[in-house]
Design an enzyme around this catalytic site. Structure first.
Site, PDB file in Angstrom:
ATOM      1  N   GLU A 199       0.855  -1.198   0.000  1.00 29.43           N
ATOM      2  CA  GLU A 199       0.000   0.000   0.000  1.00 29.43           C
ATOM      3  C   GLU A 199       0.886   1.242   0.000  1.00 29.43           C
ATOM      4  O   GLU A 199       0.775   2.118   0.878  1.00 29.43           O
ATOM      5  CB  GLU A 199      -0.992  -0.030   1.165  1.00 29.43           C
ATOM      6  CG  GLU A 199      -1.955  -1.199   1.040  1.00 29.43           C
ATOM      7  CD  GLU A 199      -3.211  -1.126   1.927  1.00 29.43           C
ATOM      8  OE1 GLU A 199      -3.289  -0.261   2.808  1.00 29.43           O
ATOM      9  OE2 GLU A 199      -4.120  -1.952   1.689  1.00 29.43           O
ATOM     10  N   GLU A 321      -4.679  -8.785  -0.798  1.00 31.41           N
ATOM     11  CA  GLU A 321      -5.489  -8.587   0.412  1.00 31.41           C
ATOM     12  C   GLU A 321      -6.941  -8.493  -0.022  1.00 31.41           C
ATOM     13  O   GLU A 321      -7.289  -7.658  -0.875  1.00 31.41           O
ATOM     14  CB  GLU A 321      -5.095  -7.303   1.156  1.00 31.41           C
ATOM     15  CG  GLU A 321      -3.770  -7.413   1.872  1.00 31.41           C
ATOM     16  CD  GLU A 321      -3.441  -6.192   2.733  1.00 31.41           C
ATOM     17  OE1 GLU A 321      -4.376  -5.536   3.231  1.00 31.41           O
ATOM     18  OE2 GLU A 321      -2.238  -5.912   2.894  1.00 31.41           O
TER      19      GLU A 321
HETATM   20  O1  AHR Z   1      -5.174  -6.395   6.572  1.00 35.79           O
HETATM   21  C1  AHR Z   1      -5.156  -5.262   7.377  1.00 35.79           C
HETATM   22  C2  AHR Z   1      -4.542  -4.039   6.698  1.00 35.79           C
HETATM   23  O2  AHR Z   1      -5.333  -3.645   5.616  1.00 35.79           O
HETATM   24  C3  AHR Z   1      -3.177  -4.248   6.094  1.00 35.79           C
HETATM   25  O3  AHR Z   1      -2.161  -4.101   7.023  1.00 35.79           O
HETATM   26  C4  AHR Z   1      -3.101  -3.131   5.093  1.00 35.79           C
HETATM   27  O4  AHR Z   1      -2.253  -3.434   4.014  1.00 35.79           O
HETATM   28  C5  AHR Z   1      -4.547  -2.943   4.680  1.00 35.79           C
HETATM   29  O5  AHR Z   1      -4.931  -1.620   4.682  1.00 35.79           O
END
Ligand code: AHR
Length: 531
Positions: A199, A321
């Protein structure tokens, strides 16, 4: 519109459809599939997991330390090891998430008592003692048979730090290898997946895409392939609808990457309540199904941008994710993201995996967030107890799809309802049934999900293209179902199997007609293997 308004609007749109469905005989849906059309291999990595130093994902969830009274193997919980082995996890991403861009790997090697401590400022200010570091992660991957996926620190680290980490892990000789050997590991590990930042537009450094593209190019230059190891380099990609990020990265760095990531959560109300994991209305439920399916439009748009630069689809889109994100369980640390997991989550998992299958020519990996005790997890632990979540059961049921060849499906007559869309004034059309199929070694696996909360559906499947025995004498079918009395049911430490799988036999072969009819109960997921 805030999410309360959105959900009220959903009530209006859904009420009619649900009432109609309840009053009529189950609609009959026709499903056509032809194994000779099977083509793209579903990458097993779509079933990847994510483990971050966040709450009790690592500490308590996976790692209890060798001195713990909780049964363990070299510090890893035995119950969790077994659950993960049974899940055939192909790949696991670590150490973050946002944590990755504040993680300095040297703090997590060497004698445990000498490892420095740090404050995990992203996740509740918890003090991290670094007792789970590089060796503990790579040994864990070996124990569960998963490929490691490292997320490197770009936001607050240095090029040298990341380059040396790769060398420490993968080199046979030289100063970094010597240090690794001194720390107890003679042979190098294999490392395929390397993420260069996480991110990077947000917690990973607040970069603008043009600048990050150059930083990415620089970092990856010094991450070398040692002694036959071959890195698959992953650029930190977009969140959700940020198509410009993908465009800029592809334009400026496509020749330096093997993959680019995408993060998409089924979530609302970033600025306020996300809603309870276990208490929700029918409208909330249907809104969630619509929101989860939005990932398909998003993948298609990122894919089409990528195709402009990479028509042969060499570069993978890695949804590294994804999953549901609810309010934390009452009384738990808000920074630890501990949430329960119901049949609603199971249906989100099934629908999302079905989407990833459909885009397997571009989506080369997906990592649900997260593997234990955080967000949409596979297992929940409390002291020496562990439970499997409904989402775990979906991943287990779907194992036969890993590495199998995707079979396109044609579904006719699926009832739909309209649900409000997050991004557009036009409502989203939510089909009540979702399906996916694959073929492996002559066995077809068909997974069916009914998201209607009130109505069963009968799925009629012409058998002729499916089985070679035209008289259907030798056809063998095995069925399994995941459902529960209420869609908000979940497993607890006192009632660990309230939501779990059972064998399924509500199907009939009509030899005269040459069809298989399957009846799906409301809010259920059914898996059939057919040969
Ligand atoms: O999964 C939780 C968080 O969500 C992670 O650390 C981040 O990459 C995302 O915003």
């Amino acid at each position: 519109m805030n999410h309360i308004l959105r959900r009220s609007a959903a009530a209006l749109l859904i009420a009619g459809a649900a009432a109609t469905a309840a009053a009529e005989k189950p609609a009959v849906i026709t499903l056509n599939l032809d194994p000779s059309q099977a083509s793209t291999v579903i990458p097993p990595e779509i079933y990847g997991q994510f483990a971050e130093h966040l709450g009790s994902c690592i500490y308590g969830g996976i790692w209890v330390g060798p001195e713990s009274s909780i049964p363990n193997t070299d510090g890893y919980r035995n119950d969790v090891l077994q659950a993960f082995r049974d899940l055939k996890i192909p790949v696991i991403r670590w150490p973050g998430g946002c944590f990755a861009d504040e993680y300095h790997w040297r703090d997590g090697i060497g004698p445990k008592e000498q490892r420095p401590r740090m404050v995990n400022s992203n996740w509740g200010g918890t003090v991290e003692d670094n007792s789970f570091g590089t060796h503990e992660f790579f040994n864990f991957c070996e124990l569960i048979g998963a490929e490691p996926y490292l997320s490197g620190n770009v936001g607050s680290g240095t090029v040298e730090e990341l380059a040396k980490w790769v060398e420490y892990i993968t080199a046979e000789d030289g100063p970094m290898a010597a240090e690794r050997k001194q720390n107890g590991r003679e042979k190098p590990w294999k490392l395929k997946y390397l993420g260069v930042g996480n991110e990077s537009w947000g917690c990973g450094g607040s970069f603008r895409p043009e600048y990050y593209a150059d930083v990415y190019r620089r970092y990856q230059t010094y991450c070398r392939d040692f002694n036959g190891n071959h890195l698959y380099k992953i650029a930190s990609g977009a969140s959700d609808y940020d198509y410009n990020w993908t465009d800029v990265l592809m334009r400026r760095a496509k020749d330096n990457m093997d993959g680019i990531s995408l993060h998409y959560y089924t979530v609302t109300g970033w600025d306020g309540s996300k809603g309870s994991a276990t208490e929700f209305t029918d409208d909330d439920f249907y809104w969630t199904m619509g929101k989860c399916l939005e990932v398909e439009d998003i993948i298609e748009r990122h894919d089409s941008i990528m195709t402009g630069y990479d028509p042969k689809k060499r570069i993978g889109l890695l949804v590294d994710e994804w999953g549901t994100w609810w309010d934390v369980e009452p009384g738990t640390n808000p920074g630890h993201l501990y949430q329960q997991n119901t049949m609603r989550d199971a249906l989100v998992a099934a629908l999302s995996l079905n989407v990833f299958h459909r885009h397997a020519d571009r989506v080369k990996m997906a990592n649900i967030a997260q593997v234990a005790n955080v967000l949409q997890s596979m297992v929940l632990t409390e002291g020496d107890k562990m439970i499997l979540t409904p989402t775990y059961h979906v991943f287990r049921m779907y194992i036969p799809h890993q590495g199998a060849r995707f079979i396109p499906i044609d579904l006719q007559g699926v009832p739909t309802i309209e649900v409000p869309s997050e991004r557009s004034a036009t409502p989203r059309i939510l089909p009540m049934v979702s399906a996916t199929a694959s073929e492996n070694d002559g066995v077809v696996t068909l997974s069916l999900a009914n998201v209607n909360l009130r109505s069963p559906y009968t799925i009629r499947i012409p058998l002729t293209p499916l089985v070679s025995d035209k008289k259907f004498k030798t056809i063998g079918i095995n069925g399994e179902i995941l459902t529960s009395k209420n869609v908000s049911d979940y497993n607890t430490f006192d009632n660990p199997d309230l939501v779990s799988t059972a064998s399924f036999s509500d199907y009939k072969i009509n030899k005269k007609e040459g069809t298989l009819s399957v009846t799906l109960p409301p809010a259920s997921i059914v898996n059939l293997t057919i040969k």
